[in-house]
Write an enzyme that holds these catalytic residues in place. Structure first.
Site, PDB file in Angstrom:
ATOM      1  N   ASN A  69      43.401  -5.576  70.398  1.00 26.36           N
ATOM      2  CA  ASN A  69      43.686  -5.382  71.791  1.00 26.36           C
ATOM      3  C   ASN A  69      44.268  -6.702  72.484  1.00 26.36           C
ATOM      4  OD1 ASN A  69      41.164  -6.667  71.545  1.00 26.36           O
ATOM      5  ND2 ASN A  69      40.320  -5.747  73.410  1.00 26.36           N
ATOM      6  N   ALA A  91      43.434  -7.832  63.030  1.00 31.84           N
ATOM      7  CA  ALA A  91      43.237  -6.329  63.044  1.00 31.84           C
ATOM      8  C   ALA A  91      44.436  -5.781  62.177  1.00 31.84           C
ATOM      9  CB  ALA A  91      43.263  -5.948  64.404  1.00 31.84           C
ATOM     10  N   GLY A 100      35.063  -7.108  68.614  1.00 31.97           N
ATOM     11  CA  GLY A 100      35.226  -5.653  68.271  1.00 31.97           C
ATOM     12  C   GLY A 100      34.341  -4.789  68.690  1.00 31.97           C
ATOM     13  N   GLU A 109      31.528 -10.993  70.069  1.00 29.77           N
ATOM     14  CA  GLU A 109      31.822 -10.240  71.677  1.00 29.77           C
ATOM     15  C   GLU A 109      32.195  -8.844  71.491  1.00 29.77           C
ATOM     16  OE1 GLU A 109      35.676 -10.506  73.187  1.00 29.77           O
ATOM     17  OE2 GLU A 109      34.393  -8.882  74.087  1.00 29.77           O
ATOM     18  N   CYS A 147      37.612  -5.085  76.597  1.00 34.37           N
ATOM     19  CA  CYS A 147      36.078  -4.899  76.537  1.00 34.37           C
ATOM     20  C   CYS A 147      35.499  -5.382  77.975  1.00 34.37           C
ATOM     21  CB  CYS A 147      35.567  -5.897  75.741  1.00 34.37           C
ATOM     22  SG  CYS A 147      35.763  -7.473  76.003  1.00 34.37           S
ATOM     23  N   GLU A 195      31.955   3.495  76.430  1.00 37.79           N
ATOM     24  CA  GLU A 195      33.092   2.822  76.649  1.00 37.79           C
ATOM     25  C   GLU A 195      34.232   3.500  76.376  1.00 37.79           C
ATOM     26  OE1 GLU A 195      33.850  -0.866  74.109  1.00 37.79           O
ATOM     27  OE2 GLU A 195      34.385  -1.979  76.003  1.00 37.79           O
ATOM     28  N   GLU A 245      32.251 -17.983  74.388  1.00 35.11           N
ATOM     29  CA  GLU A 245      33.733 -18.333  73.867  1.00 35.11           C
ATOM     30  C   GLU A 245      34.413 -18.904  75.127  1.00 35.11           C
ATOM     31  OE1 GLU A 245      35.256 -14.921  71.947  1.00 35.11           O
ATOM     32  OE2 GLU A 245      35.021 -15.686  69.963  1.00 35.11           O
TER      33      GLU A 245
HETATM   34  N1  NAI Z   1      35.086  -6.019  72.470  1.00 31.57           N
HETATM   35  C1  NAI Z   1      36.424  -5.949  72.654  1.00 31.57           C
HETATM   36  O1  NAI Z   1      37.270  -6.586  72.889  1.00 31.57           O
HETATM   37  C2  NAI Z   1      36.946  -5.027  71.442  1.00 31.57           C
HETATM   38  C3  NAI Z   1      36.204  -3.572  71.327  1.00 31.57           C
HETATM   39  N2  NAI Z   1      36.438  -2.653  70.634  1.00 31.57           N
HETATM   40  C4  NAI Z   1      35.641  -1.410  70.671  1.00 31.57           C
HETATM   41  O2  NAI Z   1      35.679  -0.966  69.518  1.00 31.57           O
HETATM   42  C5  NAI Z   1      36.325   0.638  69.368  1.00 31.57           C
HETATM   43  C6  NAI Z   1      36.701   0.831  68.089  1.00 31.57           C
HETATM   44  O3  NAI Z   1      37.983  -0.238  68.009  1.00 31.57           O
HETATM   45  P1  NAI Z   1      38.392  -0.635  66.574  1.00 31.57           P
HETATM   46  O4  NAI Z   1      39.650  -1.158  66.596  1.00 31.57           O
HETATM   47  O5  NAI Z   1      38.034   0.532  65.611  1.00 31.57           O
HETATM   48  O6  NAI Z   1      37.485  -1.887  66.491  1.00 31.57           O
HETATM   49  P2  NAI Z   1      36.698  -2.486  65.289  1.00 31.57           P
HETATM   50  O7  NAI Z   1      35.391  -3.011  65.690  1.00 31.57           O
HETATM   51  O8  NAI Z   1      36.626  -1.367  64.302  1.00 31.57           O
HETATM   52  O9  NAI Z   1      37.953  -3.354  64.647  1.00 31.57           O
HETATM   53  C7  NAI Z   1      37.861  -4.804  65.103  1.00 31.57           C
HETATM   54  C8  NAI Z   1      38.072  -5.644  63.795  1.00 31.57           C
HETATM   55  O10 NAI Z   1      37.196  -5.379  62.985  1.00 31.57           O
HETATM   56  C9  NAI Z   1      37.797  -5.283  61.517  1.00 31.57           C
HETATM   57  N3  NAI Z   1      36.515  -4.322  60.764  1.00 31.57           N
HETATM   58  C10 NAI Z   1      36.334  -3.171  61.155  1.00 31.57           C
HETATM   59  N4  NAI Z   1      35.525  -2.640  60.243  1.00 31.57           N
HETATM   60  C11 NAI Z   1      34.909  -3.755  59.495  1.00 31.57           C
HETATM   61  C12 NAI Z   1      33.968  -4.143  58.556  1.00 31.57           C
HETATM   62  N5  NAI Z   1      33.128  -3.011  58.092  1.00 31.57           N
HETATM   63  N6  NAI Z   1      34.101  -5.146  58.104  1.00 31.57           N
HETATM   64  C13 NAI Z   1      34.943  -6.324  58.326  1.00 31.57           C
HETATM   65  N7  NAI Z   1      35.832  -6.187  59.193  1.00 31.57           N
HETATM   66  C14 NAI Z   1      35.716  -4.981  59.950  1.00 31.57           C
HETATM   67  C15 NAI Z   1      39.034  -4.558  61.771  1.00 31.57           C
HETATM   68  O11 NAI Z   1      39.652  -4.521  60.618  1.00 31.57           O
HETATM   69  C16 NAI Z   1      39.417  -5.283  62.912  1.00 31.57           C
HETATM   70  O12 NAI Z   1      40.005  -6.369  62.518  1.00 31.57           O
HETATM   71  C17 NAI Z   1      37.295   0.533  70.560  1.00 31.57           C
HETATM   72  O13 NAI Z   1      37.439   1.751  71.038  1.00 31.57           O
HETATM   73  C18 NAI Z   1      36.544  -0.188  71.689  1.00 31.57           C
HETATM   74  O14 NAI Z   1      35.236   0.408  72.125  1.00 31.57           O
HETATM   75  C19 NAI Z   1      37.661  -2.730  69.903  1.00 31.57           C
HETATM   76  C20 NAI Z   1      38.360  -3.819  70.045  1.00 31.57           C
HETATM   77  C21 NAI Z   1      38.027  -5.013  70.793  1.00 31.57           C
HETATM   78  O1  LIG Z   2      38.073  -8.504  74.263  1.00 35.19           O
HETATM   79  C1  LIG Z   2      38.729  -8.443  75.387  1.00 35.19           C
HETATM   80  O2  LIG Z   2      39.029  -7.292  75.880  1.00 35.19           O
HETATM   81  C2  LIG Z   2      39.131  -9.712  75.831  1.00 35.19           C
HETATM   82  O3  LIG Z   2      38.172 -10.610  75.806  1.00 35.19           O
HETATM   83  C3  LIG Z   2      39.370  -9.395  77.397  1.00 35.19           C
HETATM   84  S1  LIG Z   2      39.925 -10.933  78.326  1.00 35.19           S
HETATM   85  O4  LIG Z   2      39.418 -12.020  77.500  1.00 35.19           O
HETATM   86  O5  LIG Z   2      41.535 -10.874  78.121  1.00 35.19           O
HETATM   87  O6  LIG Z   2      39.630 -10.695  79.551  1.00 35.19           O
END
Ligand code: NAI
Ligand SMILES: O=C(O)[C@H](O)CS(=O)(=O)O
Length: 492
Positions: free
Chosen positions: A163, A188, A242, A264, A298, A393, A470
């Site tokens: 994102n 990602a 993530g 985070e 997030c 979310e 962070e």
């Molecule tokens: N805190 C935040 O800013 C974020 C939150 N999210 C949340 O996560 C939900 C799913 O989004 P995703 O893109 O699927 O996030 P994700 O958490 O699956 O992916 C984020 C990163 O983790 C990696 N990843 C995924 N599974 C892994 C594993 N088992 N081992 C090592 N690396 C791994 C992915 O390749 C990517 O680089 C979103 O709908 C949202 O609710 C997603 C992205 C950012």
């Molecule tokens: O993970 C996110 O969604 C970002 O931390 C949001 S922000 O830092 O751009 O507010």
């Protein structure tokens, strides 16, 4: 990539378009490649190196070998390289923004804003590098002297989301590099190109071979890469942004090596509007927080709670403004909201809206997919706690508006979640501002604003939204060990 139609065919500096991974200062292609698509059109942009466990091992080895020389540099020498990187990121912001919009979808102006935001972490920690201090502790034993020093933790891994393809990388690696740590980045699979372009600019800034490595892999290989990063004893810190679900997996995988962790994770941000709020300001703040990045952040307002006395006025104002948002391809002038990142993301948004309507919510504006991965900016009134959008979310452009009566009820509703990343509220009463700010269970609170993120503040959450901070002066602490020296026998 179709040179006639691809957005990547118009880069001022085409050499920024890297599709190989970076290990030990060399661009590595690997045995296979995975597709990177444009989320707005579904068109193939390019293919990127699909690396796995063995290359992750190689990157860790390279980082560990580069560590002694990197930590031996003075803080000023590391700072100078980071500052050169910062200036190169800004100098190439237009190309980086174009690459980012092509692979992530956010509007070009918003992408450029992210490049400046992401670069600001490199600038901030280039400065912080020179302010890592220890201390002399007054001793209670006259024959001893006590000194506290701070040293880099070692090889740091960063697993980052789609994102914010640049900012979530620089927010992790800038403090690590500033502290004297080498890094291994796993971006990602949806957005590797921005990471690789930023790595190319780090090379141009003079980052020594092995100090900054980028390992690219598809979703399957990412799991394998993550397992190697977690299992390696040489990796002393893992930073992840993530989903909370993946955060739990990485935390469990890191337990055998007792790694330092920065997590985070997911959020479920409440956004409260009190009777004494400036409603125009509250509407502006709600739009800024809710619809940034098409709601894929997030810290987006996920649940809007409006006090009964101003509920009708607020939802009417909000719906009117939201109706004016322009949805489309991020490269189209005037577009303020791009596509969602992938089919699963828009299907989740559709599920949340359908569930809310089935349980009594009213669609005041939007409420459906426009086409492909484009979802109309949506406002739902009469939302209640039984709806999915109250507990999960949404990660999309949907604002469910809930009603509350008393201040205590508003705080209780806001805190009724296992998450605690960001929260927001609008009030002009100073006593209420202190009571509510202190009562909300989150790591960050926006008061009369919907935008709270910058390099100089400690970003992070409580409860199941993660660990650590962070940014800010706190951000570099994650990458430093504190060591205590006890010098005895000084009178001999
Ligand atoms: N805190 C935040 O800013 C974020 C939150 N999210 C949340 O996560 C939900 C799913 O989004 P995703 O893109 O699927 O996030 P994700 O958490 O699956 O992916 C984020 C990163 O983790 C990696 N990843 C995924 N599974 C892994 C594993 N088992 N081992 C090592 N690396 C791994 C992915 O390749 C990517 O680089 C979103 O709908 C949202 O609710 C997603 C992205 C950012
Ligand atoms: O993970 C996110 O969604 C970002 O931390 C949001 S922000 O830092 O751009 O507010």
């Amino acid at each position: 990539m179709d040179p006639k139609t691809s957005p990547l065919a118009q880069l001022k500096d085409p050499s920024l378009l890297k599709t190989d991974a970076l290990i030990n200062g060399e661009w590595v292609g690997g045995a296979s490649r995975f597709d990177v698509d444009d989320p707005a059109t579904g068109a193939l942009l390019t293919h990127v190196a699909n690396l796995g466990a063995s290359e992750a091992d190689a990157a860790i080895t390279a980082a560990n070998a580069a560590w002694p020389a990197w930590r031996a540099k003075t803080a000023k020498e590391r700072s100078a390289i980071l500052m050169r990187w910062y200036h190169l990121l800004i100098q190439h912001a237009d190309d980086l923004a174009r690459i980012l919009t092509a692979e992530q979808g956010k509007p070009l102006a918003e992408a450029r804003g992210e490049i400046v935001y992401g670069a600001s972490f490199v600038e901030w920690f280039a400065e912080e590098a020179k302010r890592v201090r220890g201390e002399v502790v007054p001793t209670t034993d006259a024959s001893k002297r006590t000194v506290v020093i701070r040293q880099p933790v070692g090889v740091c891994a960063a697993i980052t989301p789609w994102n914010f393809p640049l900012a979530m990388i620089t927010r992790k690696v800038a403090p690590a590099l500033a502290a004297g740590c080498p890094v291994v980045i796993k971006p990602a699979e949806q957005t590797p190109l921005t990471a690789l372009a930023a790595a190319e600019l780090a090379q141009r800034a003079g980052m020594p071979a092995g100090v900054l490595n980028v390992i690219t892999g598809d979703s399957e290989q990412s799991i394998a890469i993550g397992q190697v990063l977690c299992a390696s004893d040489a990796v002393r810190h893992l930073s992840f942004t993530g989903s909370t679900e993946v955060g739990r997996i990485l935390m469990a995988q890191s337990a055998p090596t007792i790694k330092k962790l920065s997590l985070e994770l997911g959020g479920n941000a409440p956004f409260l509007v009190f009777d004494d709020a400036d409603l125009d300001s509250a509407v502006e703040g709600a739009i800024a927080s809710k619809y940034r990045n098409a709601g894929q952040t997030c810290v987006c307002a996920n649940r809007l709670y409006v006090q009964a006395g101003v509920y009708d006025a607020f939802v009417a104002k909000l719906a009117e403004k939201v109706g004016g948002l322009k949805v489309g391809n991020g490269f189209e002038p005037g577009v303020t909201q791009g596509p969602l990142i992938e089919d699963a993301a828009i299907e989740k948004v559709e599920r949340h809206v359908a569930d809310a309507v089935a349980k009594g919510a009213k669609v005041l504006v939007g409420g459906a997919r426009l086409h492909d991965r484009f979802f109309q900016p949506t406002v739902l009134s009469e939302a209640t706690g039984e709806m999915l959008c109250a507990r999960e979310e949404t990660f999309g452009p949907v604002a469910p508006v809930f009603r509350f009566t008393t201040e205590a009820e508003g705080i209780a509703m806001a805190n009724a979640t296992e998450f605690g990343l960001a929260s927001y509220f609008f009030s002009r009463d100073i006593g209420r501002i202190y009571r509510v700010a202190e009562g909300l269970e989150s790591g960050m609170v926006g008061i009369n604003t919907g935008l709270i993120s910058s390099a100089e503040v400690p970003f992070g959450g409580v409860k199941q939204s993660g660990l650590g901070r962070e940014g800010g002066h706190q951000g570099i602490d994650e990458y430093l060990e504190t060591k205590y020296l006890c010098l005895g026998d000084i009178n001999r």
